[in-house]
Structure formats: C-alpha cells, structure tokens
Design a protein around this motif. Sequence first.
Motif, mmCIF file in Angstrom:
data_model
loop_
_atom_site.group_PDB
_atom_site.id
_atom_site.type_symbol
_atom_site.label_atom_id
_atom_site.label_comp_id
_atom_site.label_asym_id
_atom_site.label_seq_id
_atom_site.Cartn_x
_atom_site.Cartn_y
_atom_site.Cartn_z
ATOM 1 N N VAL A 246 1.030 -1.262 0.017
ATOM 2 C CA VAL A 246 0.020 -0.041 -0.012
ATOM 3 C C VAL A 246 0.709 1.297 -0.150
ATOM 4 C CG1 VAL A 246 -1.608 1.301 1.426
ATOM 5 C CG2 VAL A 246 -2.107 -1.179 0.903
ATOM 6 N N ALA A 247 1.928 1.222 0.765
ATOM 7 C CA ALA A 247 2.753 2.269 0.882
ATOM 8 C C ALA A 247 3.667 2.572 -0.421
ATOM 9 C CB ALA A 247 3.867 2.287 1.916
ATOM 10 N N GLY A 248 3.859 1.425 -1.127
ATOM 11 C CA GLY A 248 4.600 1.587 -2.448
ATOM 12 C C GLY A 248 3.782 2.255 -3.320
ATOM 13 N N ILE A 249 2.526 1.807 -3.504
ATOM 14 C CA ILE A 249 1.543 2.405 -4.483
ATOM 15 C C ILE A 249 1.292 3.848 -4.194
ATOM 16 C CG2 ILE A 249 -0.853 2.372 -5.171
ATOM 17 C CD1 ILE A 249 -0.979 -0.557 -4.465
ATOM 18 N N ALA A 250 1.295 4.247 -3.058
ATOM 19 C CA ALA A 250 0.820 5.579 -2.710
ATOM 20 C C ALA A 250 2.208 6.471 -3.075
ATOM 21 C CB ALA A 250 0.649 5.791 -1.009
ATOM 22 N N LEU A 251 3.530 5.725 -2.596
ATOM 23 C CA LEU A 251 4.824 6.779 -2.998
ATOM 24 C C LEU A 251 4.553 6.754 -4.631
ATOM 25 C CD1 LEU A 251 7.161 5.474 -0.369
ATOM 26 C CD2 LEU A 251 6.017 7.757 -0.523
ATOM 27 N N LEU A 252 4.448 5.642 -5.069
ATOM 28 C CA LEU A 252 4.562 5.826 -6.588
ATOM 29 C C LEU A 252 3.666 7.020 -7.338
ATOM 30 C CD1 LEU A 252 5.537 4.574 -9.177
ATOM 31 C CD2 LEU A 252 3.917 2.810 -9.266
ATOM 32 N N GLY A 253 2.378 6.943 -6.497
ATOM 33 C CA GLY A 253 1.438 7.803 -7.235
ATOM 34 C C GLY A 253 1.940 9.410 -6.920
ATOM 35 N N VAL A 254 2.688 9.536 -5.722
ATOM 36 C CA VAL A 254 2.973 11.046 -5.434
ATOM 37 C C VAL A 254 4.249 11.272 -6.439
ATOM 38 C CG1 VAL A 254 4.458 12.129 -3.592
ATOM 39 C CG2 VAL A 254 2.649 10.706 -2.927
ATOM 40 N N VAL A 255 5.173 10.377 -6.634
ATOM 41 C CA VAL A 255 6.370 10.529 -7.811
ATOM 42 C C VAL A 255 5.794 10.724 -8.977
ATOM 43 C CG1 VAL A 255 8.231 9.515 -8.921
ATOM 44 C CG2 VAL A 255 8.080 9.096 -6.435
ATOM 45 N N THR A 256 4.737 10.252 -9.387
ATOM 46 C CA THR A 256 4.019 10.528 -10.690
ATOM 47 C C THR A 256 3.343 11.670 -10.661
ATOM 48 O OG1 THR A 256 3.762 8.113 -11.020
ATOM 49 C CG2 THR A 256 2.366 9.396 -12.609
ATOM 50 N N ALA A 257 2.897 12.268 -9.678
ATOM 51 C CA ALA A 257 2.079 13.338 -9.712
ATOM 52 C C ALA A 257 3.198 14.571 -9.629
ATOM 53 C CB ALA A 257 1.326 13.605 -8.469
ATOM 54 N N THR A 258 4.228 14.419 -8.940
ATOM 55 C CA THR A 258 5.355 15.485 -8.857
ATOM 56 C C THR A 258 5.972 15.395 -10.275
ATOM 57 O OG1 THR A 258 5.741 14.786 -6.323
ATOM 58 C CG2 THR A 258 7.470 15.845 -7.571
ATOM 59 N N LEU A 259 6.334 14.397 -10.902
ATOM 60 C CA LEU A 259 6.715 14.673 -12.302
ATOM 61 C C LEU A 259 6.065 15.117 -13.202
ATOM 62 C CD1 LEU A 259 9.294 13.921 -14.172
ATOM 63 C CD2 LEU A 259 8.200 11.422 -14.646
ATOM 64 N N ALA A 260 4.499 14.935 -13.190
ATOM 65 C CA ALA A 260 3.814 15.520 -14.209
ATOM 66 C C ALA A 260 3.674 16.841 -13.945
ATOM 67 C CB ALA A 260 2.435 14.788 -14.028
ATOM 68 N N SER A 261 3.580 17.323 -12.391
ATOM 69 C CA SER A 261 3.737 18.570 -12.357
ATOM 70 C C SER A 261 4.896 19.429 -12.797
ATOM 71 C CB SER A 261 3.477 18.867 -10.552
ATOM 72 O OG SER A 261 3.491 20.280 -10.212
ATOM 73 N N TRP A 262 5.986 18.927 -12.613
ATOM 74 C CA TRP A 262 7.242 19.627 -13.133
ATOM 75 C C TRP A 262 7.347 19.812 -14.660
ATOM 76 C CZ3 TRP A 262 11.145 17.322 -16.141
ATOM 77 C CH2 TRP A 262 12.404 18.125 -16.175
#
Length: 259
Positions: free
Chosen positions: A183-199
């Motif tokens: 669960v933590a891995g999926i959550a962190l992967l979502g954060v990384v994806t969102a951060t990269l998309a925002s950048w």
Amino acid sequence: MTRVERWEQRSEWPLSIAAVIFLIAYALPIAIPTMSHASYEACEVVVRITWVGFAVDYFARLGLSEQRWAFVKRHPLDLAVILLPILRPLRLLRLVALVGVLNRVGSSTLRGKVVTYVVGATALLITCGALAVTDVERGQPGANIENLGDGFWWAITTMTTVGYGDRYPVTTTGRFVAAALMVAGIALLGVVTATLASWLVERVAAATDDEQAVTRAQIEHLTTEVRRLADELAARPSQPEQAPSGPSTARSADPAATS
C-alpha cells in the motif's frame, strides 16, 4: 505559537536522534543473529529507553494541549508508538519521528518538500520492511527469508509492486508487513508520478510564457516604430506647390515673342 508547538520544536531533533539510535539497536540483532547474549541485552535496553523517551514526549504534549481529546484524535500514530511496544515489528513505528524532521530539512518550495518526503519515506519504509519481515520470518517452517539481504530484496520488489516471487512471507505477521509495504509503495509511486507531471507542466508553461513574452516585445517594438514614423511625418512642414518652369512656359508668357 502554542505551548505544544514550542515543545515539538524543541524536542524534534532529540526525538529524531533517539529514533536513529533505536533503529540501530533494533537492526543489529537482526543483521547479526550470532551476536552475544550481552550485546543482545544491551540492544534491548536501548530499545526500552527510546520507548520511554517517546512516551514522555507524547504525554508531555498531551498535558500541554488545551484540547486533550482532540489531540489524541489528531495523533493516532503517536499513540500507537506508545501502546504497541510488545509487538516487536511494530516497534518500528517509532521511526515516524524521522519523517517529521524532513519538513525542516527539505527545500523551501512545495515540490522540494514533496521530493524530500518521498525519498526519505521510501528509504525508511524499505529499511523497516526488510527488518520487520526478516525478524518475523527467520527460523519459521517453510520460510525463505532467512537473512537481512533477503529481506531487503523482498522489500524492494514488494514496494515497487514488481513482485519477483522468489522471496515471500509465510507467517501472518509477515503478510501484514507485506500488505502495508505494498500500500505504501503504491501511494509513493502516485506521489512521484504526480510530482513529475507537475514539473513537466510547469516547464511547458514556462516555455510558453517565454515565447509569449518575446512576441509581446516584438509587437511593442513595432508599435513604437510606427508611432515614431507617424510623429515624424506629422512634424514635417507642408511644401507650397511651384509652377513648372521651362521653355514652353517662357514663350507663352511673352506675347510679343509669339507674334
């Protein structure tokens, strides 16, 4: 600043240091299963001392809080750190204090803080998962995670949702650890994806703004030039019209010469 905030500001770094010491004391018996009994007992004493330190911190903040029940509801994880010291794998919840200090270490920008949190939380979760699963799986019937190296390999493949399959928990506690890590891995992967998309969106927007700024500057320059030319034309004096002079004009002006 409230009394609780002043206490948290003063105790944040000491608690973080205590959490690191606890991690070392917790990890040594797992990483070195052949360590002497005296060394093992010394590590256990350090673990108990850190538990007392976290308990003192929690009850001090609870006593300084004006709304104590609201404080308990806002900090369920801190309460779990105090109430779950008996279950050895769950003692790793004390490392939550390390995440709090990342807020001060991170960048001043929101994206910088997100990146700091993600990197710190990822390393911390992988370490905690490897330690916890190795601790509960080692020596169990049918277990295939027997050392810390196997634990780290399993934690990385589980947290990244790869699921290699060569290492897996066979105990109930180990499976709970695996579920939390996934669960933590999926959550962190979502954060990384969102951060990269925002950048990426920000970079594209910045490039578009630069192009628009150049276009606006060119238009303003042309407008200025047109106005300058118009002002110069308006400032010129008007020239009176002159009659053309030449031989034909001279002959027509002299009638005697014509006759």
